[in-house]
Write an enzyme that holds these catalytic residues in place. Structure first.
Site, short mmCIF file in Angstrom:
data_model
loop_
_atom_site.label_atom_id
_atom_site.label_comp_id
_atom_site.label_asym_id
_atom_site.label_seq_id
_atom_site.Cartn_x
_atom_site.Cartn_y
_atom_site.Cartn_z
CE LYS A 112 25.45 34.18 40.71
NZ LYS A 112 25.24 34.60 42.11
C1 LIG Z 1 25.26 33.74 43.10
C2 LIG Z 1 25.53 34.28 44.44
C3 LIG Z 1 26.03 33.47 45.45
C4 LIG Z 1 26.26 31.98 45.28
O1 LIG Z 1 27.18 31.71 44.26
P1 LIG Z 1 27.33 30.22 43.70
O2 LIG Z 1 28.01 30.37 42.39
O3 LIG Z 1 25.98 29.67 43.62
O4 LIG Z 1 28.20 29.53 44.65
C5 LIG Z 1 26.31 34.06 46.68
N1 LIG Z 1 26.08 35.36 46.89
C6 LIG Z 1 25.59 36.16 45.94
C7 LIG Z 1 25.34 37.60 46.25
C8 LIG Z 1 25.31 35.66 44.68
O5 LIG Z 1 24.84 36.47 43.73
#
Ligand SMILES: *Cc1c(COP(=O)(O)O)cnc(C)c1O
Length: 469
Positions: A112
């Site tokens: 993210k």
């Molecule tokens: C947020 C997250 C996901 C999922 O991402 P989406 O945007 O919901 O598809 C998968 N793995 C990790 C480690 C995350 O932080």
């Protein structure tokens, strides 16, 4: 470039306003009115370019003149300088045809950061230009919160308020939210699940008086700018492996459908993606939907991949809007059915979904098994979200000549207890995070109640204070 709401009842907005708005006022999500395409030659010319430059090529067509190329490049360079790897998102080869795309070299060790570091700079820029401030509110299943707080801490233009499900995030995840000392940072533990937190955030956005008073802005993956920022690494990885001259398949551990939707956007823009594979844990609402054409809630189970313990995959609405022929009345009906009876049918059924995606879910045993096997066979240490992706790659993709890329969404050191239990060795935090586990924490526990949360924010965030005096 203008953006329209999937539910068809909100005004269309330009990129700057979509950046600040998050959710549309009719409860829908903003999508671009048309899809910009990169021609084959333009894609080929991305080869070997720095990540920040590729980001500019990908984002500029969506930004519709909101920023000059120079402004965008300066912000992208600044954002990606916070990463601990010169390639920003390096590819690691596991076998002759399988790569892991490491998206976790940012300040909070999860993918993210890639979008959030840029988003914060875009937002600050627009707010400054407009002489405004904003209250960022977001729900987190673990990683979004830390990434948002890390990106916005110390900003003079925003307060950042993050709701997380109490007791359902890892110690490292929680500490990334509760240890920053800046006064514009507010971490709130909610007595509930991630879906409850997300519902509270939606509730605040739908409370228009509160939304205007606090100048709410969203940074969850419903924020269009985040999706666009994630499109960059699909291009970077695919071009490194031979695109546009040969196609590439991507496997994406997903919960809120944000990361996989970014892959869908890359494909809409002309990137030759052969298969896009949805990887989930036992919370398999998306694989079930792909198999049956029916989206049906059954409750969430806590797993070792908490960022995917979700059954309201908000960004799925963007895909539905596009794939079902941009029919906003149909979307409104489906979302009303979901709210009322916990299910709806996809028009076009499993055939439509299978055209665009493959999908598989991994049990907790599958996850442990593949983490062990990967460590044994290739020496590579991975974590449970990525492991769901490795399982889905084995189940959904045929061995062949198309390169397979599994998106690695988190660093193993974010889940040290789980990894130690599975592998018998404890992953180490990178040295730059050395004091995280001993710094003092600051958090507030609130009930799963919209009024309680709104009143806390009114008392503590700067936008309200500014309005009062
Ligand atoms: C947020 C997250 C996901 C999922 O991402 P989406 O945007 O919901 O598809 C998968 N793995 C990790 C480690 C995350 O932080």
């Amino acid at each position: 470039m203008n953006y329209i709401s999937t539910r068809g009842l909100a005004p269309s907005l330009g990129f700057e306003d979509v950046l600040l708005a998050g959710l549309a006022r009719d409860g829908g999500l903003y999508v671009p009115e048309t899809w910009p395409r990169l021609e084959k030659q333009a894609i080929a010319s991305l080869a070997g370019r720095p990540f920040a430059e590729v980001a500019v090529e990908v984002i500029q067509p969506f930004a519709g003149g909101a920023f000059s190329r120079e402004e965008l490049l300066a912000m992208a360079r600044d954002a990606y300088a916070t990463f601990g790897h010169p390639a920003v998102t390096p590819l690691v080869q596991l076998n002759s045809n399988l790569w892991v795309l490491e998206l976790f070299h940012g300040p909070t060790l999860a993918f993210k950061d890639v979008a959030m570091q840029l988003l914060a700079r875009l937002m600050d820029h627009v707010l400054k230009r407009r002489g405004r401030r904003a209250t960022i509110v977001g729900a987190t299943s673990g990683d979004t919160g830390g990434a948002a707080i890390e990106a916005f801490r110390g900003s003079k233009a925003v307060d950042v308020v993050i709701l997380y499900p109490a007791g359902r995030v890892s110690d490292v995840q929680r500490r990334m939210m509760t240890t920053p000392r800046e006064r514009n940072v507010h971490a709130i533990a909610i007595d509930g699940t991630f879906d409850d937190c997300q519902a509270l955030v939606k509730g605040m956005f739908n409370d228009h008086a509160f939304r205007d008073r606090m100048q709410l802005a969203g940074v969850n993956s419903i924020n269009w700018a985040r999706i666009v920022a994630q499109v960059t690494y699909y291009f970077v990885a695919a071009v490194a492996l031979g695109a546009p001259h040969r196609p590439v398949s991507f496997v994406v551990p997903t919960g809120n459908f944000g990361d996989i939707f970014a892959g869908y956007v890359a494909r809409q823009m002309g990137l030759p993606i052969e298969r896009l594979v949805i990887a989930s844990n036992v919370n398999d609402i998306l694989p079930r939907t792909v198999a049956t054409g029916v989206y049906e809630k059954r409750g969430v189970t806590a797993t070792t991949s908490p960022s995917m313990d979700i059954e309201v995959s908000s960004n799925f609405e963007r895909y539905l809007f596009e794939a079902q022929g941009r029919d906003s009345a149909l979307i409104r009906g489906q979302m009303a059915a979901l709210a009322q009876s916990g299910r709806f049918e996809v028009k076009g059924g499993p055939e439509l979904l299978a055209r665009d995606f493959s999908a598989a879910s991994a049990s907790e045993e599958d996850v442990a098994e593949i983490i062990r096997r990967t460590r044994q066979v290739s020496g590579y240490m991975t974590e449970p979200h990525t492991a769901c992706g490795l399982v889905a790659a084995e189940r959904c993709l045929k061995p062949g000549s198309t390169p397979q890329v599994v998106l690695s969404t988190a660093h193993p050191a974010k889940f040290p207890d789980t990894i130690e239990r599975i592998l018998g060795e404890r992953p180490q935090l990178p040295p730059r995070l050395a004091s995280l586990m001993t710094d003092e924490e600051r958090t507030t526990l609130l009930p799963n109640d919209l009024r309680a949360v709104e009143s806390f924010i009114e008392q503590h965030a700067g936008a309200a204070a500014e309005q009062l005096g």
